[in-house]
Design a protein around this motif. Structure first.
Motif, mmCIF file in Angstrom:
data_model
loop_
_atom_site.group_PDB
_atom_site.id
_atom_site.type_symbol
_atom_site.label_atom_id
_atom_site.label_comp_id
_atom_site.label_asym_id
_atom_site.label_seq_id
_atom_site.Cartn_x
_atom_site.Cartn_y
_atom_site.Cartn_z
ATOM 1 N N ILE A 41 0.821 -1.142 0.063
ATOM 2 C CA ILE A 41 -0.148 -0.056 -0.130
ATOM 3 C C ILE A 41 0.863 1.211 -0.132
ATOM 4 O O ILE A 41 0.240 2.269 -0.590
ATOM 5 N N SER A 48 -3.411 6.601 1.517
ATOM 6 C CA SER A 48 -3.907 5.253 1.402
ATOM 7 C C SER A 48 -3.143 4.335 2.671
ATOM 8 O O SER A 48 -4.024 3.456 3.667
ATOM 9 N N ALA A 51 -5.436 5.529 5.656
ATOM 10 C CA ALA A 51 -6.893 4.824 5.719
ATOM 11 C C ALA A 51 -6.565 3.200 6.114
ATOM 12 O O ALA A 51 -7.547 2.823 6.797
ATOM 13 N N ASP A 127 -11.697 10.990 1.358
ATOM 14 C CA ASP A 127 -11.313 9.783 0.625
ATOM 15 C C ASP A 127 -10.684 8.750 1.407
ATOM 16 O O ASP A 127 -10.654 7.678 0.994
ATOM 17 N N GLN A 131 -11.923 5.079 1.952
ATOM 18 C CA GLN A 131 -10.990 3.859 1.384
ATOM 19 C C GLN A 131 -11.207 2.785 2.647
ATOM 20 O O GLN A 131 -11.046 1.626 2.815
ATOM 21 N N ARG A 134 -14.334 0.734 2.898
ATOM 22 C CA ARG A 134 -14.330 -0.456 2.093
ATOM 23 C C ARG A 134 -13.732 -1.383 2.498
ATOM 24 O O ARG A 134 -14.012 -2.567 2.179
ATOM 25 N N TYR A 135 -12.476 -1.252 3.139
ATOM 26 C CA TYR A 135 -11.609 -2.095 3.634
ATOM 27 C C TYR A 135 -12.017 -2.834 4.722
ATOM 28 O O TYR A 135 -12.162 -4.208 4.741
ATOM 29 N N GLY A 194 -7.137 -1.067 -5.164
ATOM 30 C CA GLY A 194 -6.409 -0.360 -4.233
ATOM 31 C C GLY A 194 -6.377 -1.075 -3.099
ATOM 32 O O GLY A 194 -6.059 -2.364 -2.847
ATOM 33 N N LEU A 195 -6.549 -0.212 -2.046
ATOM 34 C CA LEU A 195 -6.678 -0.763 -0.646
ATOM 35 C C LEU A 195 -7.490 -1.784 -0.371
ATOM 36 O O LEU A 195 -7.177 -2.826 0.445
ATOM 37 N N THR A 196 -8.880 -1.752 -1.084
ATOM 38 C CA THR A 196 -9.694 -2.938 -0.923
ATOM 39 C C THR A 196 -9.165 -4.317 -1.322
ATOM 40 O O THR A 196 -9.536 -5.463 -0.572
#
Length: 455
Positions: A41, A48, A51, A127, A131, A134-135, A194-196
């Protein structure tokens, strides 16, 4: 426990090592998942990372509580294994599994109801909040599968089979890395998440691990379907007794996890660079520190088994002296590891801003000292817990966390806006506060009465 003291040989440091090395590698792999996610990440930028740190503060809270109840199951199983009571082994596992599943479901509902508001109020930008949410949504699959996997691990560890959970991570870690890399960056035509994507990788690996442990458990025990009866004659009574025994242990671990999560949420109020430095360093603290902590955990497992076998007070003292000598060697090795991580941080995390790199280096003085009091406290805590002195252990941990570290963290960050270097020092302060209370209690020897199994 039998009234006649056992005359069997006293376990050696080699016996502890045989239990400890799989525990150590397993714990390193577990924390290494977080480090791997951080490395992957990091290329996405500081936002990110922030997050991920915010979401991990909530997700690891639930995993810590599950680990707490699983550690209680481990002690119950260890005493039953030492005493060679199949009914108690069966009861310890199934009661622990029922409790774990209930705790996981309650936690998932709690996240669904409250986590969104917490994340939005603490995130620096919308943002970062999006993130993190969602994670967390994907991470709940990790929580559910770990409810089963951690209980299975506790059973294997308590019965001396620490290699089995270690083997499960040999499956889980590569799966996590492969899935995370592909989904974070959208390789091979798959969506770029991405992070998810890191959360999906963790979920896949956790499900595979639980499946492996379940298969081994079935092959060895056939789910204990050929063992009739329950401890205290009833599953519900056995579960109630198990829960009463587990609550102080769960409160101890739960308090630690809540305190760490609360601290992480307070850390989020620092600048993005300082928060990123804490997010990067804390997994390394956990990974390297496992060498001393798992040695203490293996010591506690053997102590519980020895109490189940009715070893004498003198034999227990001999065993602990052996264990303690190696604990100090482990602490020295941890200090050297921390030194390497700090000196190599600029190379490990290339592309970080100078302020973040400086913060990482400023942690070094604390890291060189921390392993020694922390490792000795861990020997005391695991031994006292194995001997049934769970409430006292809980009080020490809760007092150190909520009367010392968390209030001082809030004061330093929210009121005085001190640098992250001063905040990091509180990890050492907490261990020094707990040190005399742990050691005086251990030397009194009341834990040797062997009440770890409960009534």
């Amino acid at each position: 426990m039998s009234e006649t003291a056992s005359t069997a040989p006293i376990p050696t440091t080699w016996n502890i090592f045989q239990l400890a090395w799989p525990l150590t590698l397993k714990a390193m792999m577990l924390h290494g998942i977080v480090v791997t996610d951080s490395l992957l990440i990091a290329a996405l930028g500081e936002e990110s990372l922030a997050a991920m740190g915010l979401a991990a503060a909530i997700g690891t809270l639930l995993l810590g509580i599950l680990l707490a109840f699983s550690n209680a199951t481990q002690i119950r199983v260890a005493v039953a294994f030492g005493a060679n009571h199949p009914v108690d082994l069966k009861s310890g596992f199934y009661c622990g599994l029922a409790i774990n599943l209930c705790v996981a479901l309650i936690g998932i509902v709690g996240v669904w109801l409250f986590a969104g508001g917490i994340v939005q109020s603490l995130a620096h930008t919308p943002d970062i909040a999006a993130q993190a949410q969602r994670y967390l949504g994907v991470f709940m699959f990790v929580v559910l599968s770990e409810a089963v996997g951690q209980c299975l691990s506790g059973h294997f560890d308590g019965s001396g089979q620490t290699k089995v959970p270690f083997y499960s991570y040999l499956i889980a870690v590569p799966a996590n890395v492969a899935c995370s890399v592909v989904l974070i960056y959208g390789l091979f035509g798959l969506p770029q998440m991405g992070l998810t994507g890191a959360a999906v990788g963790s979920a896949v690996s956790s499900i595979l691990r639980a499946g492996f442990l379940g298969a081994v458990f079935y092959r060895q025990n056939r789910w204990y379907r050929y063992v009739s009866g329950w401890r205290q004659g009833s599953f519900w009574i056995a579960t109630k007794r198990h829960l009463l025994f587990a609550l102080p242990i769960a409160a101890t671990f739960g308090s630690s996890t809540v305190a760490n999560s609360a601290a992480a949420l307070i850390y989020a109020k620092m600048s993005v660079n300082q928060f990123a430095a804490m997010t990067l360093m804390m997994p390394w603290v956990q990974i390297a520190g496992t060498l001393g902590i798992t040695w203490a955990q293996a010591t506690g497992i053997i102590v519980a088994q020895l109490l189940g076998k009715a070893y004498s007070s003198a034999a227990l003292d001999v065993f602990l002296r052996r264990a303690w000598r190696i604990a100090f060697v482990a602490a020295a090795l941890v200090s050297v590891t921390y030194l390497f991580v700090c000196l190599a941080s600029g190379w490990i995390y290339q592309g970080l801003q100078d302020e973040t790199k400086f913060a990482l280096m400023s942690f070094l003085p604390v890291l060189l000292i921390l392993p020694f009091p922390k490792g000795s406290n861990a020997i005391c805590g695991n031994t006292l817990r194995a001997g049934g002195d769970t409430i006292y252990v809980m009080n020490i941990f809760v007092g150190g966390q909520w009367l010392v570290r968390i209030p001082l963290t809030a004061i330093m960050i929210l009121y005085f806006d001190l640098s992250v270097t001063w905040v990091f020092t509180l990890l050492l302060v907490e261990e020094l506060v707990k040190f005399p209370a742990f050691h005086m209690r251990l030397f009194k020897g009341k834990w040797k009465t062997g009440q770890a199994g409960g009534a």
